[in-house]
Design a protein around this motif. Structure first.
Motif, PDB file in Angstrom:
ATOM      1  N   ASN A  48       2.442  -1.660  -8.363  1.00  0.00           N
ATOM      2  CA  ASN A  48       1.904  -1.596  -7.114  1.00  0.00           C
ATOM      3  C   ASN A  48       2.910  -0.970  -6.349  1.00  0.00           C
ATOM      4  O   ASN A  48       3.658  -1.780  -5.548  1.00  0.00           O
ATOM      5  CB  ASN A  48       1.336  -2.755  -6.535  1.00  0.00           C
ATOM      6  CG  ASN A  48       0.515  -2.393  -5.219  1.00  0.00           C
ATOM      7  OD1 ASN A  48       0.553  -1.393  -4.875  1.00  0.00           O
ATOM      8  ND2 ASN A  48       0.132  -3.561  -4.391  1.00  0.00           N
ATOM      9  N   ILE A  49       3.067   0.307  -6.056  1.00  0.00           N
ATOM     10  CA  ILE A  49       4.349   0.963  -5.481  1.00  0.00           C
ATOM     11  C   ILE A  49       3.701   1.541  -4.196  1.00  0.00           C
ATOM     12  O   ILE A  49       2.597   2.134  -3.922  1.00  0.00           O
ATOM     13  CB  ILE A  49       4.887   2.106  -6.509  1.00  0.00           C
ATOM     14  CG1 ILE A  49       5.163   1.372  -7.666  1.00  0.00           C
ATOM     15  CG2 ILE A  49       6.097   2.707  -5.607  1.00  0.00           C
ATOM     16  CD1 ILE A  49       6.626   0.442  -7.353  1.00  0.00           C
ATOM     17  N   GLY A  50       4.370   1.114  -3.069  1.00  0.00           N
ATOM     18  CA  GLY A  50       3.767   1.719  -1.748  1.00  0.00           C
ATOM     19  C   GLY A  50       4.926   2.683  -1.139  1.00  0.00           C
ATOM     20  O   GLY A  50       4.448   3.611  -0.388  1.00  0.00           O
ATOM     21  N   VAL A  51       6.240   2.746  -1.537  1.00  0.00           N
ATOM     22  CA  VAL A  51       6.892   3.705  -1.052  1.00  0.00           C
ATOM     23  C   VAL A  51       7.932   4.046  -2.536  1.00  0.00           C
ATOM     24  O   VAL A  51       8.354   3.404  -3.129  1.00  0.00           O
ATOM     25  CB  VAL A  51       8.119   3.148  -0.060  1.00  0.00           C
ATOM     26  CG1 VAL A  51       9.108   4.295   0.207  1.00  0.00           C
ATOM     27  CG2 VAL A  51       7.254   2.673   1.194  1.00  0.00           C
ATOM     28  N   VAL A  52       8.102   5.663  -2.458  1.00  0.00           N
ATOM     29  CA  VAL A  52       8.882   5.942  -3.709  1.00  0.00           C
ATOM     30  C   VAL A  52      10.084   6.932  -2.866  1.00  0.00           C
ATOM     31  O   VAL A  52       9.852   7.748  -1.843  1.00  0.00           O
ATOM     32  CB  VAL A  52       8.194   7.131  -4.382  1.00  0.00           C
ATOM     33  CG1 VAL A  52       9.227   7.738  -5.336  1.00  0.00           C
ATOM     34  CG2 VAL A  52       7.179   6.317  -5.081  1.00  0.00           C
ATOM     35  N   ILE A  98      -0.832  11.187  -8.711  1.00  0.00           N
ATOM     36  CA  ILE A  98      -1.357   9.764  -9.364  1.00  0.00           C
ATOM     37  C   ILE A  98      -1.628   8.719  -8.244  1.00  0.00           C
ATOM     38  O   ILE A  98      -2.681   8.076  -8.473  1.00  0.00           O
ATOM     39  CB  ILE A  98       0.018   9.367 -10.264  1.00  0.00           C
ATOM     40  CG1 ILE A  98       0.224  10.053 -11.258  1.00  0.00           C
ATOM     41  CG2 ILE A  98      -0.319   7.617 -10.529  1.00  0.00           C
ATOM     42  CD1 ILE A  98       1.316   9.889 -12.123  1.00  0.00           C
ATOM     43  N   LYS A  99      -0.815   8.777  -7.297  1.00  0.00           N
ATOM     44  CA  LYS A  99      -1.241   7.824  -6.247  1.00  0.00           C
ATOM     45  C   LYS A  99      -0.917   8.598  -4.836  1.00  0.00           C
ATOM     46  O   LYS A  99       0.238   8.413  -4.038  1.00  0.00           O
ATOM     47  CB  LYS A  99      -0.114   6.399  -6.270  1.00  0.00           C
ATOM     48  CG  LYS A  99      -0.655   5.696  -7.512  1.00  0.00           C
ATOM     49  CD  LYS A  99       0.308   4.351  -7.553  1.00  0.00           C
ATOM     50  CE  LYS A  99      -0.316   3.509  -8.526  1.00  0.00           C
ATOM     51  NZ  LYS A  99       0.609   2.012  -8.623  1.00  0.00           N
ATOM     52  N   PRO A 100      -1.627   9.268  -4.016  1.00  0.00           N
ATOM     53  CA  PRO A 100      -1.729   9.978  -3.281  1.00  0.00           C
ATOM     54  C   PRO A 100      -1.394   9.285  -1.840  1.00  0.00           C
ATOM     55  O   PRO A 100      -0.871   9.742  -1.013  1.00  0.00           O
ATOM     56  CB  PRO A 100      -2.980  10.656  -2.852  1.00  0.00           C
ATOM     57  CG  PRO A 100      -3.976   9.779  -3.846  1.00  0.00           C
ATOM     58  CD  PRO A 100      -3.086   9.281  -4.767  1.00  0.00           C
ATOM     59  N   ASP A 101      -1.564   8.034  -1.575  1.00  0.00           N
ATOM     60  CA  ASP A 101      -1.260   7.239  -0.428  1.00  0.00           C
ATOM     61  C   ASP A 101       0.216   6.668  -0.515  1.00  0.00           C
ATOM     62  O   ASP A 101       0.767   6.205   0.360  1.00  0.00           O
ATOM     63  CB  ASP A 101      -2.210   6.105  -0.588  1.00  0.00           C
ATOM     64  CG  ASP A 101      -3.596   6.367  -0.411  1.00  0.00           C
ATOM     65  OD1 ASP A 101      -3.889   7.346   0.329  1.00  0.00           O
ATOM     66  OD2 ASP A 101      -4.500   5.490  -0.530  1.00  0.00           O
ATOM     67  N   THR A 102       1.006   6.743  -1.522  1.00  0.00           N
ATOM     68  CA  THR A 102       2.268   6.436  -1.635  1.00  0.00           C
ATOM     69  C   THR A 102       3.064   7.022  -0.576  1.00  0.00           C
ATOM     70  O   THR A 102       2.899   8.310  -0.741  1.00  0.00           O
ATOM     71  CB  THR A 102       2.764   6.681  -2.952  1.00  0.00           C
ATOM     72  OG1 THR A 102       1.857   5.764  -4.079  1.00  0.00           O
ATOM     73  CG2 THR A 102       4.389   5.736  -3.073  1.00  0.00           C
ATOM     74  N   VAL A 103       3.653   6.396   0.056  1.00  0.00           N
ATOM     75  CA  VAL A 103       4.856   7.151   1.084  1.00  0.00           C
ATOM     76  C   VAL A 103       5.930   7.661   0.379  1.00  0.00           C
ATOM     77  O   VAL A 103       6.662   6.873  -0.360  1.00  0.00           O
ATOM     78  CB  VAL A 103       5.096   6.265   2.199  1.00  0.00           C
ATOM     79  CG1 VAL A 103       6.034   7.071   3.029  1.00  0.00           C
ATOM     80  CG2 VAL A 103       3.796   5.642   2.932  1.00  0.00           C
ATOM     81  N   GLN A 104       6.421   9.012   0.486  1.00  0.00           N
ATOM     82  CA  GLN A 104       7.441   9.750  -0.298  1.00  0.00           C
ATOM     83  C   GLN A 104       8.860  10.054   0.371  1.00  0.00           C
ATOM     84  O   GLN A 104       8.625  10.428   1.639  1.00  0.00           O
ATOM     85  CB  GLN A 104       7.181  10.746  -0.860  1.00  0.00           C
ATOM     86  CG  GLN A 104       5.731  10.491  -1.859  1.00  0.00           C
ATOM     87  CD  GLN A 104       5.116  11.690  -2.597  1.00  0.00           C
ATOM     88  OE1 GLN A 104       5.581  12.931  -2.264  1.00  0.00           O
ATOM     89  NE2 GLN A 104       3.989  11.731  -3.143  1.00  0.00           N
ATOM     90  N   ILE A 105       9.772   9.795   0.235  1.00  0.00           N
ATOM     91  CA  ILE A 105      11.109   9.755   0.602  1.00  0.00           C
ATOM     92  C   ILE A 105      11.906  10.587  -0.125  1.00  0.00           C
ATOM     93  O   ILE A 105      12.127  10.247  -1.290  1.00  0.00           O
ATOM     94  CB  ILE A 105      11.890   8.407   1.137  1.00  0.00           C
ATOM     95  CG1 ILE A 105      10.915   7.896   2.240  1.00  0.00           C
ATOM     96  CG2 ILE A 105      13.018   8.986   1.477  1.00  0.00           C
ATOM     97  CD1 ILE A 105      11.573   6.412   2.539  1.00  0.00           C
ATOM     98  N   ALA A 119       8.531   3.460   6.530  1.00  0.00           N
ATOM     99  CA  ALA A 119       7.683   4.072   5.445  1.00  0.00           C
ATOM    100  C   ALA A 119       6.794   3.035   4.976  1.00  0.00           C
ATOM    101  O   ALA A 119       5.619   3.305   4.670  1.00  0.00           O
ATOM    102  CB  ALA A 119       8.662   4.475   4.309  1.00  0.00           C
ATOM    103  N   PHE A 120       7.124   1.812   4.810  1.00  0.00           N
ATOM    104  CA  PHE A 120       6.288   0.844   4.514  1.00  0.00           C
ATOM    105  C   PHE A 120       5.183   0.436   5.849  1.00  0.00           C
ATOM    106  O   PHE A 120       4.163   0.285   5.168  1.00  0.00           O
ATOM    107  CB  PHE A 120       7.123  -0.686   4.093  1.00  0.00           C
ATOM    108  CG  PHE A 120       7.543  -0.699   2.866  1.00  0.00           C
ATOM    109  CD1 PHE A 120       6.777  -1.071   1.780  1.00  0.00           C
ATOM    110  CD2 PHE A 120       8.832  -0.423   2.520  1.00  0.00           C
ATOM    111  CE1 PHE A 120       6.955  -1.116   0.504  1.00  0.00           C
ATOM    112  CE2 PHE A 120       9.179  -0.649   0.943  1.00  0.00           C
ATOM    113  CZ  PHE A 120       8.269  -0.861  -0.106  1.00  0.00           C
TER     114      PHE A 120
END
Length: 364
Positions: A48-52, A73-80, A120-121
């Motif tokens: 369960n990943i929230g931030v990448v 794969i997980k469009p809601d994941t916040v990306q940095i 980001a979280f």
């Protein structure tokens, strides 16, 4: 911090992964690391990943391709994006193209690193909660439609639901207004993030900064009351159309109701198009008669719109935007706020490789 969602860091340099893990290990969220995009995608599908946070330059699968896969794969994941000074121009272009949350320059400043990932979280939780609220609202509305109740009972139930989730509703309404307009994707979230930082630079308290940041999300909410024919018209507006468009400031204020808690939201919605020299609308307020929150949001709104408008095509967008903001100091914007804002932006870019453009901006 949300114990159910973790941070995934992808970098082909093991020493970077070890360093980041050491710095962030006590921040309250699970940390997963991978030395390649392929390994990162494997973790993403099982955890369960929230931030990448991904390095830009990696062999086999670079950061751009990896983050594109993450979005699928997980469009809601916040990306940095993690990047070195030499790749900063590429990183900025990638952020603008993919709509990433932010970038972190290596070597990083620890407090800024922690702050960026924390926000980001916050973004991830807000998006997740908005979706939960939307599903809940749809379910409850369906149930309500099946009930044979009086109109008064239906209104009481709906009102109760809105009171329980008022903050979440703000985000949903703001997203609706953004989707209706021609603004760049993510405009309201970028304005909210930058507004918070600017408030802190101006010396405002955490509570004031958080309120202005939150309510900046609804600065253009009144556009929901303006027709698509006006919002998306490419030809010049007629006087009647212009008047209707400008009325979105009054509509936005009205949407925020009358409760004291939403006073700042009403100020921002109504007055963020007022100008320092009195030439704005709807009230032609001048100088410090314009509420402080509206003056702050006006600068940040303009900055983000300039960067994502395409008007700076072929040039470093951030530098062109800073130049434009500076030119409008004392005309559209509060000079003190402009000075602080530009200083903040230059400081954020201070880790970049020196360029003629940045030197020119700083020297003006």
């Amino acid at each position: 911090m949300d114990n159910q969602s973790g941070l995934l860091i992808v970098d082909d340099e093991k020493n970077i992964l070890a360093s980041l893990n050491r710095v962030l290990q006590n921040e309250g969220y699970p940390i997963f690391t991978a030395t390649s995009g392929k390994e990162g995608l494997e973790i993403l599908t099982h955890e369960n990943i929230g931030v990448v946070a991904s390095d830009l330059m990696m062999p086999e699968m670079d950061g751009v391709k990896f983050l594109e896969k993450v979005s699928e794969i997980k469009p809601d994941t916040v990306q940095i994006l993690l990047t070195g000074n030499a790749s900063l121009d590429i990183a900025i272009e990638v952020i603008n193209r993919l709509g990433l949350f932010c970038f972190i320059v290596k070597p990083w400043k620890t407090e800024m690193l922690k702050s960026d990932i924390s926000r980001a979280f916050d973004r991830y939780r807000l998006v997740s909660e908005n979706k939960r609220l939307y599903r809940l609202t749809v379910e409850q509305n369906t149930q309500l439609a099946d009930l044979n109740q009086t109109l008064e009972e239906r209104v009481k139930i709906r009102t109760h639901l809105l009171e329980e989730a008022v903050d979440e509703t703000i985000f949903i309404m703001a997203r609706i207004a953004e989707k209706k307009d021609n603004q760049a994707e993510g405009h309201i979230y970028r304005v909210s993030t930058i507004a918070f930082d600017l408030c802190k630079e101006l010396g405002l308290s955490d509570e004031e900064a958080q309120k202005i940041s939150l309510f900046s999300l609804v600065h253009d909410i009144g556009k929901a009351a303006v027709s698509d024919a006006i919002l998306k018209k490419t030809d010049p507006l007629t006087d009647k159309e212009r008047k209707k468009f400008q009325s979105h400031t009054l509509a936005g204020e009205e949407m925020m109701g009358v409760k004291p808690f939403y006073q700042i939201a009403r100020q921002i919605a109504r007055s963020h198009h007022e100008h320092w020299d009195g030439s704005g609308y709807p009230d032609q307020l001048r100088g410090k008669d314009i509420p402080l929150a509206a003056r702050i949001v006006a600068v940040v709104h303009e900055f983000d719109a300039l960067i994502h408008s395409g008007a700076t095509k072929g040039k470093p967008a951030v530098f062109e935007a800073i130049k434009e903001i500076r030119l409008l100091s004392g005309i559209k914007f509060d000079p003190k706020i402009v000075e602080t804002f530009i200083r903040m932006q230059i400081a954020r870019l201070s880790q970049q490789k020196p360029s003629d453009d940045r030197k020119a901006v700083a020297a003006q």
